[in-house]
Design an enzyme around this catalytic site. Sequence first.
Site, PDB file in Angstrom:
ATOM      1  N   CYS A  76      -5.011   8.174   9.653  1.00  0.00           N
ATOM      2  CA  CYS A  76      -5.341   8.464  11.049  1.00  0.00           C
ATOM      3  C   CYS A  76      -4.178   7.999  11.909  1.00  0.00           C
ATOM      4  O   CYS A  76      -3.888   6.802  11.963  1.00  0.00           O
ATOM      5  CB  CYS A  76      -6.635   7.747  11.435  1.00  0.00           C
ATOM      6  N   CYS A 199      -6.282  13.453  18.230  1.00  0.00           N
ATOM      7  CA  CYS A 199      -6.093  13.303  16.796  1.00  0.00           C
ATOM      8  C   CYS A 199      -4.593  13.225  16.545  1.00  0.00           C
ATOM      9  O   CYS A 199      -3.869  14.195  16.793  1.00  0.00           O
ATOM     10  CB  CYS A 199      -6.710  14.476  16.029  1.00  0.00           C
TER      11      CYS A 199
END
Length: 259
Positions: A76, A199
């Site tokens: 991530c 994101c």
Amino acid sequence: MTSKVRFSKYQGAGNDFILVDNRELAFDRSNESLVAKLCDRRFGIGADGLMLLQSKENYDFEMIYYNADGREGSMCGNGGRCIVAFARDLGIITDKTVFLAVDGLHHASVKADLVNLQMIDVKDFHRDGNAYILQTGSPHYVEFVTNLKDKNVFHDGYTVRNNDTYGKDGINVNFIEAEGEGYFLRTFERGVEDETYACGTGATAAAMAVALQKDLEGDITIPIRVLGGQLYISFHKSGPHFTNVFLKGPAQFVFEGNY
């Protein structure tokens, strides 16, 4: 594990995370149901994901990342930026770091609330119709669209993520549109199973898709606006190969407490 979990909440361009200092290994990393409960926005703290900061020989720390569904996830990018800020605030690092994540070693620098995180090199891509498929630490589907602000990203992203091609392992679905000198991006994230405000690996994949579509070469920086703020992706591109990849953006402390 202990009966009380001490946590900090951070956000990076609206992508929010629970951070736990687990250098003493008090948090049971196999307890997926607890992670999911902590991430629940109605019955827990609420977050897009949870990270454990752990000690790791030859590194400043190790990043263990969980999706909001409780399962350990792939890399991530915004989470990586937030855990760098967390490590700085804990006094583990100062302005630079080298840490280990699920996809390997990462360098990063931090100044005030801006973190510049090195991402993995990307050596190849493939196409699915008009979309670009890239692995930037997590798998991403990137499609260029128009009128993105009105697009039903949940419906359209859910459809792609669960189709016959991607349904088994899942994929993060990104829709991108040119905007001024940069681009606007919206993302449906697997593991969260919803649209998120940002994101990082998706913004990285989207910037690479831009470079591929426009046949750009050399040292490139592409501004990507997401729902939660502004990110900047830089890399060196040579044909389909991307090296010296960096994701830059805000990573901010929100609050801390005990659960």
